[in-house]
Design a protein around this motif. Structure first.
Motif, PDB file in Angstrom:
ATOM      1  N   LYS A 100       0.842  -1.199   0.000  1.00 44.57           N
ATOM      2  CA  LYS A 100       0.000   0.000   0.000  1.00 44.57           C
ATOM      3  C   LYS A 100       0.874   1.246   0.000  1.00 44.57           C
ATOM      4  CE  LYS A 100      -3.940  -2.124   2.223  1.00 44.57           C
ATOM      5  NZ  LYS A 100      -4.883  -2.103   3.335  1.00 44.57           N
ATOM      6  N   VAL A 101       0.553   2.189  -0.868  1.00 45.47           N
ATOM      7  CA  VAL A 101       1.292   3.447  -0.941  1.00 45.47           C
ATOM      8  C   VAL A 101       0.899   4.301   0.255  1.00 45.47           C
ATOM      9  CG1 VAL A 101       1.707   5.536  -2.278  1.00 45.47           C
ATOM     10  CG2 VAL A 101       1.444   3.336  -3.452  1.00 45.47           C
ATOM     11  N   CYS A 102       1.895   4.651   1.069  1.00 45.11           N
ATOM     12  CA  CYS A 102       1.656   5.468   2.260  1.00 45.11           C
ATOM     13  C   CYS A 102       1.809   6.954   1.955  1.00 45.11           C
ATOM     14  CB  CYS A 102       2.628   5.063   3.370  1.00 45.11           C
ATOM     15  SG  CYS A 102       2.436   3.353   3.894  1.00 45.11           S
ATOM     16  N   VAL A 103       2.840   7.301   1.197  1.00 46.40           N
ATOM     17  CA  VAL A 103       3.152   8.703   0.903  1.00 46.40           C
ATOM     18  C   VAL A 103       3.725   8.804  -0.502  1.00 46.40           C
ATOM     19  CG1 VAL A 103       4.702  10.631   1.506  1.00 46.40           C
ATOM     20  CG2 VAL A 103       3.611   9.319   3.307  1.00 46.40           C
ATOM     21  N   THR A 104       3.338   9.879  -1.200  1.00 44.70           N
ATOM     22  CA  THR A 104       4.016  10.267  -2.435  1.00 44.70           C
ATOM     23  C   THR A 104       4.408  11.732  -2.264  1.00 44.70           C
ATOM     24  OG1 THR A 104       1.949  10.928  -3.513  1.00 44.70           O
ATOM     25  CG2 THR A 104       2.721   8.668  -3.903  1.00 44.70           C
ATOM     26  N   GLY A 105       5.443  12.142  -2.968  1.00 42.51           N
ATOM     27  CA  GLY A 105       5.807  13.543  -2.851  1.00 42.51           C
ATOM     28  C   GLY A 105       7.078  13.903  -3.568  1.00 42.51           C
ATOM     29  N   THR A 106       7.461  15.160  -3.391  1.00 43.67           N
ATOM     30  CA  THR A 106       8.683  15.695  -3.991  1.00 43.67           C
ATOM     31  C   THR A 106       9.345  16.649  -3.011  1.00 43.67           C
ATOM     32  OG1 THR A 106       7.502  17.558  -4.990  1.00 43.67           O
ATOM     33  CG2 THR A 106       7.793  15.593  -6.375  1.00 43.67           C
ATOM     34  N   SER A 107      10.643  16.821  -3.207  1.00 40.66           N
ATOM     35  CA  SER A 107      11.367  17.889  -2.507  1.00 40.66           C
ATOM     36  C   SER A 107      12.276  18.563  -3.525  1.00 40.66           C
ATOM     37  CB  SER A 107      12.173  17.358  -1.316  1.00 40.66           C
ATOM     38  OG  SER A 107      13.199  16.481  -1.730  1.00 40.66           O
ATOM     39  N   GLU A 108      12.344  19.891  -3.439  1.00 37.91           N
ATOM     40  CA  GLU A 108      13.192  20.670  -4.343  1.00 37.91           C
ATOM     41  C   GLU A 108      14.386  21.194  -3.558  1.00 37.91           C
ATOM     42  OE1 GLU A 108      10.774  23.781  -5.995  1.00 37.91           O
ATOM     43  OE2 GLU A 108       9.484  22.360  -7.043  1.00 37.91           O
ATOM     44  N   HIS A 109      15.548  21.128  -4.194  1.00 36.49           N
ATOM     45  CA  HIS A 109      16.804  21.542  -3.566  1.00 36.49           C
ATOM     46  C   HIS A 109      17.580  22.431  -4.533  1.00 36.49           C
ATOM     47  CE1 HIS A 109      16.443  18.272  -0.525  1.00 36.49           C
ATOM     48  NE2 HIS A 109      15.654  17.823  -1.475  1.00 36.49           N
ATOM     49  N   VAL A 110      18.228  23.438  -3.988  1.00 40.42           N
ATOM     50  CA  VAL A 110      19.110  24.299  -4.771  1.00 40.42           C
ATOM     51  C   VAL A 110      20.504  24.160  -4.192  1.00 40.42           C
ATOM     52  CG1 VAL A 110      19.635  26.678  -5.422  1.00 40.42           C
ATOM     53  CG2 VAL A 110      17.254  25.921  -5.299  1.00 40.42           C
ATOM     54  N   CYS A 111      21.486  23.941  -5.043  1.00 38.36           N
ATOM     55  CA  CYS A 111      22.865  23.862  -4.561  1.00 38.36           C
ATOM     56  C   CYS A 111      23.408  25.274  -4.367  1.00 38.36           C
ATOM     57  CB  CYS A 111      23.734  23.086  -5.541  1.00 38.36           C
ATOM     58  SG  CYS A 111      23.409  21.319  -5.474  1.00 38.36           S
ATOM     59  N   VAL A 112      24.012  25.484  -3.219  1.00 39.35           N
ATOM     60  CA  VAL A 112      24.551  26.803  -2.867  1.00 39.35           C
ATOM     61  C   VAL A 112      25.972  26.647  -2.329  1.00 39.35           C
ATOM     62  CG1 VAL A 112      22.262  27.748  -2.312  1.00 39.35           C
ATOM     63  CG2 VAL A 112      23.666  26.765  -0.492  1.00 39.35           C
ATOM     64  N   MET A 113      26.728  27.735  -2.381  1.00 38.44           N
ATOM     65  CA  MET A 113      28.048  27.764  -1.770  1.00 38.44           C
ATOM     66  C   MET A 113      27.868  27.900  -0.261  1.00 38.44           C
ATOM     67  SD  MET A 113      30.106  27.272  -4.205  1.00 38.44           S
ATOM     68  CE  MET A 113      31.579  27.394  -3.220  1.00 38.44           C
ATOM     69  N   LYS A 114      28.593  27.102   0.469  1.00 35.90           N
ATOM     70  CA  LYS A 114      28.467  27.059   1.930  1.00 35.90           C
ATOM     71  C   LYS A 114      28.782  28.407   2.574  1.00 35.90           C
ATOM     72  CE  LYS A 114      30.079  24.293   5.837  1.00 35.90           C
ATOM     73  NZ  LYS A 114      30.890  23.124   6.226  1.00 35.90           N
ATOM     74  N   ASN A 115      29.811  29.084   2.082  1.00 33.60           N
ATOM     75  CA  ASN A 115      30.255  30.330   2.723  1.00 33.60           C
ATOM     76  C   ASN A 115      29.359  31.525   2.423  1.00 33.60           C
ATOM     77  OD1 ASN A 115      31.019  30.532   0.078  1.00 33.60           O
ATOM     78  ND2 ASN A 115      33.136  31.112   0.488  1.00 33.60           N
TER      79      ASN A 115
END
Length: 139
Positions: A100-115
């Motif tokens: 049984k499917v419990c959850v579907t979804g997406t997450s969006e991420h942007v790569c950034v410079m740490k400093n």
């Protein structure tokens, strides 16, 4: 398209008094899925961070369909839904042991410079990672 598979045993601490997984724990499970797919692509988050790159979440969208429960084993399926050289969208499906499917979804991420926390072009800064995303993203 690469689909990464991670099995997770639902722990008591992840549930509420009804034995149902607390909704925020699905986010943690998706992080496990993201880490695994990145490793299957040949990279490690820890090494990216050592190189000064962070990948913060900028958007999350989940649809809760069926409760996962204490004592079950769930499967987290993770894939690269979209990629455009700056932003990566991961797709998820979490399924219980009954299928049984419990959850579907997406997450969006942007790569950034740490400093500076400024967004970067993965294509320019990390061409090998760019090629890996292009290879595995959903067509």
């Amino acid at each position: 398209m690469l689909i990464s598979i991670a099995e997770i045993e639902v722990r008591y601490a992840e549930t509420d008094q009804m034995g149902v997984v607390y909704h925020a724990n699905y986010l943690v499970w998706c992080e496990i899925g993201r880490t695994k797919i990145i490793e299957e692509m040949g990279f490690k988050y820890a090494e990216m961070e050592q190189d000064g790159i962070m990948s913060p979440v900028v958007n999350v969208q989940f649809s809760y369909k069926y409760p996962a429960k204490y004592g079950e084993t769930v499967v987290v399926r993770t894939w690269v839904e979209a990629y455009n050289s700056v932003k990566v969208t991961y797709g998820y499906e979490i399924v219980n042991q009954e299928g049984k499917v419990c959850v579907t979804g997406t997450s969006e991420h942007v790569c950034v410079m740490k400093n500076s926390f400024r967004p970067i072009s993965i294509k320019r800064k990390f061409p090998r990672l760019h090629e890996a995303y292009e290879k595995v993203k959903k067509k």
